[in-house]
Design a protein around this motif. Sequence first.
Motif, short mmCIF file in Angstrom:
data_model
loop_
_atom_site.label_atom_id
_atom_site.label_comp_id
_atom_site.label_asym_id
_atom_site.label_seq_id
_atom_site.Cartn_x
_atom_site.Cartn_y
_atom_site.Cartn_z
N SER A 129 0.84 -1.20 0.00
CA SER A 129 0.00 0.00 0.00
C SER A 129 0.88 1.25 0.00
O SER A 129 2.06 1.20 0.32
CB SER A 129 -0.92 0.01 1.22
OG SER A 129 -0.17 0.16 2.40
N ASP A 156 -7.64 6.23 3.70
CA ASP A 156 -7.99 5.73 2.37
C ASP A 156 -8.39 4.27 2.48
O ASP A 156 -7.68 3.48 3.12
CB ASP A 156 -6.82 5.86 1.40
CG ASP A 156 -6.60 7.29 0.93
OD1 ASP A 156 -7.51 8.13 1.15
OD2 ASP A 156 -5.53 7.58 0.37
N THR A 158 -9.27 1.00 0.09
CA THR A 158 -9.18 0.50 -1.28
C THR A 158 -9.76 -0.90 -1.36
O THR A 158 -9.53 -1.73 -0.48
CB THR A 158 -7.73 0.47 -1.77
OG1 THR A 158 -7.14 1.76 -1.58
CG2 THR A 158 -7.64 0.09 -3.23
N TYR A 160 -9.83 -4.36 -3.49
CA TYR A 160 -9.07 -5.15 -4.45
C TYR A 160 -9.87 -6.39 -4.82
O TYR A 160 -10.47 -7.04 -3.94
CB TYR A 160 -7.73 -5.59 -3.86
CG TYR A 160 -6.79 -4.44 -3.55
CD1 TYR A 160 -5.83 -4.03 -4.47
CD2 TYR A 160 -6.85 -3.78 -2.33
CE1 TYR A 160 -4.96 -2.98 -4.19
CE2 TYR A 160 -5.98 -2.73 -2.03
CZ TYR A 160 -5.05 -2.34 -2.97
OH TYR A 160 -4.19 -1.30 -2.68
N ALA A 166 -6.90 -3.07 -8.05
CA ALA A 166 -7.63 -2.08 -7.25
C ALA A 166 -8.84 -1.63 -8.06
O ALA A 166 -8.70 -1.01 -9.11
CB ALA A 166 -6.73 -0.90 -6.92
N TYR A 168 -11.69 -0.01 -6.62
CA TYR A 168 -12.39 1.13 -6.06
C TYR A 168 -11.58 1.70 -4.89
O TYR A 168 -10.89 0.96 -4.19
CB TYR A 168 -13.78 0.74 -5.55
CG TYR A 168 -14.58 1.90 -5.02
CD1 TYR A 168 -15.13 2.84 -5.88
CD2 TYR A 168 -14.77 2.07 -3.65
CE1 TYR A 168 -15.85 3.93 -5.39
CE2 TYR A 168 -15.49 3.14 -3.16
CZ TYR A 168 -16.02 4.07 -4.03
OH TYR A 168 -16.72 5.14 -3.55
N ALA A 169 -11.66 3.02 -4.72
CA ALA A 169 -10.98 3.68 -3.59
C ALA A 169 -11.89 4.74 -3.01
O ALA A 169 -12.56 5.47 -3.74
CB ALA A 169 -9.67 4.29 -4.05
N TRP A 170 -11.91 4.83 -1.69
CA TRP A 170 -12.72 5.81 -0.98
C TRP A 170 -11.82 6.54 0.01
O TRP A 170 -11.08 5.92 0.76
CB TRP A 170 -13.86 5.13 -0.24
CG TRP A 170 -14.70 6.05 0.61
CD1 TRP A 170 -14.55 6.30 1.93
CD2 TRP A 170 -15.79 6.84 0.18
NE1 TRP A 170 -15.49 7.20 2.38
CE2 TRP A 170 -16.27 7.54 1.31
CE3 TRP A 170 -16.43 7.02 -1.05
CZ2 TRP A 170 -17.34 8.41 1.25
CZ3 TRP A 170 -17.51 7.88 -1.10
CH2 TRP A 170 -17.95 8.56 0.02
N SER A 171 -11.89 7.87 0.00
CA SER A 171 -11.07 8.68 0.91
C SER A 171 -11.96 9.32 1.97
O SER A 171 -12.95 9.98 1.64
CB SER A 171 -10.33 9.78 0.13
OG SER A 171 -9.37 9.22 -0.73
N THR A 213 -20.03 4.43 -7.08
CA THR A 213 -19.37 5.42 -6.21
C THR A 213 -20.38 6.33 -5.52
O THR A 213 -20.10 7.49 -5.25
CB THR A 213 -18.35 6.28 -7.00
OG1 THR A 213 -19.05 7.16 -7.89
CG2 THR A 213 -17.37 5.42 -7.75
#
Length: 374
Positions: A129, A156, A158, A160, A166, A168-171, A213
């Motif tokens: 990461s 963050d 993520t 997988y 990867a 999708y990613a969410w902050s 999203t």
Amino acid sequence: MKKERMASIVKILLAVMFLAVLIFVIAYQNRDRSFGNVVNILSGGSAAEEGRSIEGYAGGTALPYGKQVLLVTTNTFMLMEDDGDGRVVDISVPSPGSSVGGKYILIYDRDGRDFTLYEGQKLIYSLRSEAPIIAGKVNQNGYALVASAVLGGGTDITVYNNKGDAVYAWSMGSGEFVDMDLSPDNSRMVISSVGAAVDELRGELSVIRIDSTERLASGYETDEIYFNVKMNRDYTISALGSSQLALYNSDGSRRWTLDYQGRTLLSADITNPDMMIICCESASSGLMGNSTQIEIVNRMGEITASTAFDGLCENLSLNSGDFAVSAGNRVYVYNERCQLQKELLSDFGVKHMALFAGGKAAFVMSGSAGNIVK
């Protein structure tokens, strides 16, 4: 003479009563107890031939894995049988964390950056990461969630897939991360966090669609922070806090809560919505002092079974319909109706444990040792 004879009879009666109470206490303490049956791990065939030793228990984790138990230490990854046999794989994880989903195993380094996905002991991928890892989870499809602490603040998360891509990613720009979970069909995730509002801490649940999203819903609890969350097949969310257990609908609305009524929560498992287990310190004391009340809760918020035992619950391990709890060096195994199946004794205080399938044995760990008790 009559007075002396009467005094003698009274003494005899008191002695008999004392002996009866003593026999009762000894019988109670030893009900359904299994003595001395301890299996040293690596005593089975293939493991003994390798001549390995297991080290790093203090930072290790153990979880049920089908009919086996997963053991992860700082330098060891092992799937063991209940006879102590198992193949050892060398790893190097300074602060190991692990998660099991079906046949998949996620191993990650807390505060480090490395994480690895296995199918059994077959390596699927090993990644790194961009920031230190806070937590990791894997579902039965091999989709993994990895939460990382961002430099300067925030988290963050993520997603997988089971190939290591990867997807999708969410902050989290604000709030403190607490826990997370991914739906069984990989389409949604839930995040539990803590925020501050007008001089108070506020627990927040966020539900997010991974394929669009879209942030679907948020539920707020000003008086509760949920430190363990589970997204179920119907997208309902089981949420465990320090003062209550709750179930939320897929739209974020709360369906029900079960208050612990001022009792201290000692341990819990919410992985199965039809058999959520909570262990609380009982208001009444047992023969040996403080006691623990165990309650089974279904998805309607109803207590379907309960029992109590002497001592305070320190560990809980669920495997199919059986579960085990420990207090000191004692391990109690119950079925789904809270009926005691057996009581096991470890030769050391149990700091962590994992129950084998069928409830016949448990792997127990201290800070520096590990054994299987049957």
